[in-house]
Design a protein around this motif. Structure first.
Motif, PDB file in Angstrom:
ATOM      1  N   PRO A  38      80.997  46.875  84.061  1.00  0.00           N
ATOM      2  CA  PRO A  38      80.771  47.595  82.803  1.00  0.00           C
ATOM      3  C   PRO A  38      79.633  48.597  82.941  1.00  0.00           C
ATOM      4  O   PRO A  38      78.801  48.517  83.834  1.00  0.00           O
ATOM      5  N   LEU A  43      76.354  50.143  77.031  1.00  0.00           N
ATOM      6  CA  LEU A  43      76.279  48.939  76.198  1.00  0.00           C
ATOM      7  C   LEU A  43      74.897  48.805  75.556  1.00  0.00           C
ATOM      8  O   LEU A  43      74.776  48.496  74.367  1.00  0.00           O
ATOM      9  N   ILE A 106      82.612  43.126  68.129  1.00  0.00           N
ATOM     10  CA  ILE A 106      83.293  43.605  69.339  1.00  0.00           C
ATOM     11  C   ILE A 106      84.372  44.611  68.979  1.00  0.00           C
ATOM     12  O   ILE A 106      84.574  45.602  69.687  1.00  0.00           O
ATOM     13  N   LEU A 107      85.050  44.391  67.860  1.00  0.00           N
ATOM     14  CA  LEU A 107      86.118  45.303  67.444  1.00  0.00           C
ATOM     15  C   LEU A 107      85.586  46.670  67.024  1.00  0.00           C
ATOM     16  O   LEU A 107      86.340  47.634  66.957  1.00  0.00           O
ATOM     17  N   LEU A 110      84.109  48.225  70.856  1.00  0.00           N
ATOM     18  CA  LEU A 110      85.134  48.624  71.822  1.00  0.00           C
ATOM     19  C   LEU A 110      85.604  50.070  71.625  1.00  0.00           C
ATOM     20  O   LEU A 110      85.649  50.821  72.606  1.00  0.00           O
ATOM     21  N   LEU A 113      82.890  52.451  72.986  1.00  0.00           N
ATOM     22  CA  LEU A 113      82.845  52.506  74.439  1.00  0.00           C
ATOM     23  C   LEU A 113      84.065  53.222  75.010  1.00  0.00           C
ATOM     24  O   LEU A 113      83.955  53.968  75.989  1.00  0.00           O
ATOM     25  N   LEU A 114      85.228  53.012  74.397  1.00  0.00           N
ATOM     26  CA  LEU A 114      86.428  53.720  74.837  1.00  0.00           C
ATOM     27  C   LEU A 114      86.302  55.227  74.606  1.00  0.00           C
ATOM     28  O   LEU A 114      86.775  56.022  75.420  1.00  0.00           O
ATOM     29  N   SER A 140      85.329  49.470  79.745  1.00  0.00           N
ATOM     30  CA  SER A 140      84.964  49.379  78.327  1.00  0.00           C
ATOM     31  C   SER A 140      85.320  48.020  77.740  1.00  0.00           C
ATOM     32  O   SER A 140      84.570  47.485  76.924  1.00  0.00           O
ATOM     33  N   VAL A 141      86.444  47.476  78.143  1.00  0.00           N
ATOM     34  CA  VAL A 141      86.849  46.167  77.638  1.00  0.00           C
ATOM     35  C   VAL A 141      85.875  45.095  78.122  1.00  0.00           C
ATOM     36  O   VAL A 141      85.449  44.231  77.352  1.00  0.00           O
ATOM     37  N   ALA A 144      82.632  45.480  76.213  1.00  0.00           N
ATOM     38  CA  ALA A 144      82.760  44.975  74.838  1.00  0.00           C
ATOM     39  C   ALA A 144      82.751  43.451  74.809  1.00  0.00           C
ATOM     40  O   ALA A 144      82.197  42.847  73.886  1.00  0.00           O
ATOM     41  N   LEU A 145      83.343  42.829  75.819  1.00  0.00           N
ATOM     42  CA  LEU A 145      83.319  41.369  75.877  1.00  0.00           C
ATOM     43  C   LEU A 145      81.922  40.834  76.175  1.00  0.00           C
ATOM     44  O   LEU A 145      81.618  39.678  75.867  1.00  0.00           O
ATOM     45  N   TRP A 147      79.311  42.013  74.707  1.00  0.00           N
ATOM     46  CA  TRP A 147      78.522  42.305  73.509  1.00  0.00           C
ATOM     47  C   TRP A 147      77.805  41.066  72.949  1.00  0.00           C
ATOM     48  O   TRP A 147      76.615  41.141  72.634  1.00  0.00           O
TER      49      TRP A 147
END
Length: 170
Positions: A38, A43, A106-107, A110, A113-114, A140-141, A144-145, A147
């Protein structure tokens, strides 16, 4: 059971600088191209943009982006543009994001970051004409995980004790 509501202490500017330095150093590690490492700077910028928008802003994001451009030997301004937009949208959405639980945040993180990775991809696509592939967005995923872990680590110095100790003034 209800979770305790923490009253956070003010964040130290030295701790913010230390966390940014750690993120830059983590980005500079030779992760290799085989794993989806990441973007720790992105982040950390999102985290501080959400939690301390007056202390970490667009100027910090731009400077860190230039530093990462030099390190990555990419086009000068590619990361700077992406980090600046990332920081702007994180600051713009910071009040909304903080209303949710950490897992639901996270939603919101994400797409930010995308967006930053999409800006980087578009710049690379315009210059080189090569599409890096869809695996490019796995970073990015993964970020985000991470986070909830980043939230736990970066808010830890600001938390007050749950059990009140009468020998301490705070």
């Amino acid at each position: 059971m209800n979770r305790p509501q923490y009253i956070l202490l003010p964040v130290s500017p030295l701790f913010i600088a230390f966390s940014m330095l750690c993120a830059v150093l983590l980005n500079m590690l030779p992760w290799g191209r085989f794993i989806a490492a990441p973007d720790f700077v992105a982040l950390t910028l999102v985290f501080w943009g959400v939690h301390q928008p007056r202390k970490v802003g667009i100027g910090t994001a731009f400077c860190l982006g230039l530093l990462m451009d030099v390190h990555d030997a990419s086009l000068l301004g590619e990361n700077a543009l992406a980090y600046t937009l990332l920081s702007y949208f994180a600051i713009m959405l910071h009040r909304r994001i903080l209303w949710f639980k950490v897992t639901t945040q996270i939603l919101h993180v994400l797409p930010l970051l995308l967006l930053a990775q999409t800006v980087q991809m578009v710049v690379r696509l315009l210059v080189s004409g090569k599409f890096p592939g869809w695996f490019f967005f796995v970073e990015s995923v993964v970020a985000a995980l991470l986070w909830p872990l980043a939230t736990m680590l970066l808010l830890a110095p600001q938390r007050r004790a749950v059990d009140k100790d009468h020998t301490r003034p705070i």
